[in-house]
Scaffold this active site. Sequence first.
Site, PDB file in Angstrom:
ATOM      1  N   CYS A   1      40.878  -2.405  17.090  1.00 43.73           N
ATOM      2  CA  CYS A   1      40.895  -2.105  15.583  1.00 43.73           C
ATOM      3  C   CYS A   1      42.095  -1.411  15.375  1.00 43.73           C
ATOM      4  O   CYS A   1      42.748  -0.696  16.249  1.00 43.73           O
ATOM      5  CB  CYS A   1      39.638  -1.204  15.561  1.00 43.73           C
ATOM      6  SG  CYS A   1      39.555  -0.286  13.702  1.00 43.73           S
TER       7      CYS A   1
ATOM      8  N   HIS B   1      46.409   3.091  15.680  1.00 42.05           N
ATOM      9  CA  HIS B   1      46.885   4.624  14.998  1.00 42.05           C
ATOM     10  C   HIS B   1      47.079   5.745  16.145  1.00 42.05           C
ATOM     11  O   HIS B   1      47.643   6.743  15.899  1.00 42.05           O
ATOM     12  CB  HIS B   1      45.893   4.876  13.815  1.00 42.05           C
ATOM     13  CG  HIS B   1      45.963   4.219  12.736  1.00 42.05           C
ATOM     14  ND1 HIS B   1      47.132   3.477  12.088  1.00 42.05           N
ATOM     15  CD2 HIS B   1      45.084   3.921  11.711  1.00 42.05           C
ATOM     16  CE1 HIS B   1      46.842   2.694  10.873  1.00 42.05           C
ATOM     17  NE2 HIS B   1      45.538   3.129  10.853  1.00 42.05           N
TER      18      HIS B   1
ATOM     19  N   CYS C   1      32.500  -1.708  14.353  1.00 38.92           N
ATOM     20  CA  CYS C   1      33.239  -0.936  13.677  1.00 38.92           C
ATOM     21  C   CYS C   1      33.903  -1.606  12.556  1.00 38.92           C
ATOM     22  O   CYS C   1      33.455  -1.605  11.247  1.00 38.92           O
ATOM     23  CB  CYS C   1      34.552  -0.260  14.357  1.00 38.92           C
ATOM     24  SG  CYS C   1      35.626   0.534  12.981  1.00 38.92           S
TER      25      CYS C   1
ATOM     26  N   SER D   1      42.509   1.250  13.980  1.00 37.76           N
ATOM     27  CA  SER D   1      42.302   2.801  14.264  1.00 37.76           C
ATOM     28  C   SER D   1      42.713   3.095  15.893  1.00 37.76           C
ATOM     29  O   SER D   1      43.347   4.068  15.920  1.00 37.76           O
ATOM     30  CB  SER D   1      40.869   3.422  14.137  1.00 37.76           C
ATOM     31  OG  SER D   1      40.475   3.109  12.614  1.00 37.76           O
TER      32      SER D   1
ATOM     33  N   HIS E   1      36.368   1.246  20.252  1.00 34.47           N
ATOM     34  CA  HIS E   1      35.404   1.745  19.669  1.00 34.47           C
ATOM     35  C   HIS E   1      34.580   0.606  19.181  1.00 34.47           C
ATOM     36  O   HIS E   1      33.843   0.668  18.351  1.00 34.47           O
ATOM     37  CB  HIS E   1      35.621   3.022  18.722  1.00 34.47           C
ATOM     38  CG  HIS E   1      36.732   2.455  17.655  1.00 34.47           C
ATOM     39  ND1 HIS E   1      37.954   2.241  17.987  1.00 34.47           N
ATOM     40  CD2 HIS E   1      36.308   1.774  16.638  1.00 34.47           C
ATOM     41  CE1 HIS E   1      38.293   1.685  16.783  1.00 34.47           C
ATOM     42  NE2 HIS E   1      37.612   1.616  15.863  1.00 34.47           N
TER      43      HIS E   1
END
Length: 375
Positions: A47, A52, A175, A49, A68
């Site tokens: 993902c 990031h 997610c 994220s 996740h």
Amino acid sequence: MSTAGKVIKCRAAVLWELNKPLSIEEVEVAPPKAYEIRIKLLATGVCGSDDHVIAGHFFTPLPVILGHEGAGIVESIGKGVTAVKPGDAVIPVCIPQCGKCVVCKNPNASFCMRNDVTNPRGTMQDGTTRFTCRGKPIHHFISTSTFSEYTVVDEISIVKIDAAAPPEKVCLIGCGFTTGYGSALNIAKVTPGSTCVVIGLGGVGLSVIIGCKAAGAARIIGVDINKRKFTKAKELGATECVSPQDFQKPIEEVLKEMSGGVVDFSFEAVGRIDTVLQALLCCHEAFGVSVIIGVPPGSENLSMSPMLLLTGRTWKGAILGGFKTKDCVPKLVDDYMANKFPLDQLITHVLPLEQINEAFDLLHDGKSIRTILTI
Ligand code: PAD
Ligand code: ZN
Ligand code: ZN
């Protein structure tokens, strides 16, 4: 031979330092303590994220096992666990549902107070970790850590799903899909016949489009600086797509003109301050609803005029699309099994866990939507 109660040695991708490739390592995964579950992961998505964190935009303690968006089966359970048993198909969820906090008791909220997002400790609920590598404790990531053959999660952070569901698909319900779809349906509450704008056409933005279409939106305008994303966006329901780079004037002005001034709902699914503002500005000043989904760099703040809201706009944000995870994730899996949404179309690449850094390269190069890592 049963592994229950024993330390398991297995492969995992460890992030030791920011802005460095992940390292495939042998890690030790301790057995679950009371109210914890050890999971054998089968598949995980990559993902924005996760990326990031590597880039230093989303703080979580290092060293860490990221990931996740996973699915797997329960290997063993700690004392007191009643939610699942060994052999159950499960999805670890990055937002728990403890059922006891003020958020869990509020029917209109989902960001359980026992989350590890707001002030991440990178641990289990008891403040310790179950991973070690080269003699060092390795942190968990938002209660999940799916870039590993095995992980341990708290009972409040796991849901049991239909055993027949394909893990290499439904992991995305952990997610990206859920975030975008729920942002359209639960947070914006997109109405039939409305005009929607979706900025950022990655896995999350495309899932917003799926949600807007399901809600009966009449126009769905996709925005991305990477035009390679347009074909899939249109397949999934975007009625038109634009790149900000094709215009001299600000994209919010372009979007207002395209829509005849009537953008009902706008979504930011990039994770930048400027696109958050573009999304807010493009929606109608009196009745527009703008939803922040992307995670902008933690160090950046936004300056905006309160007039933008005084005129009647609504500005919202949500993690995981506002779904209460224990209540909703199993139902989303059932809906997937009943073909209620085209989740498979988000998957562009499948790679083994060992090639995880290639998955991040594909994301950086704008070539992938979701890469699934098989474990
Ligand atoms: P992604 O990297 O696959 O997609 C981001 C898209 O934005 C790409 O297609 C980019 O080309 C595009 N983009 C970049 N800059 C611009 C720009 N200036 N204008 C328009 N488009 C641009 O990531 P993703 O879809 O996995 O995630 C998107 C964001 O959502 C990211 O910030 C991630 O951290 C966040 C997220 N939030 C939640 C949540 O619960 N709120 C969950 C999952 C992901
Ligand atoms: Zn995510
Ligand atoms: Zn709670």
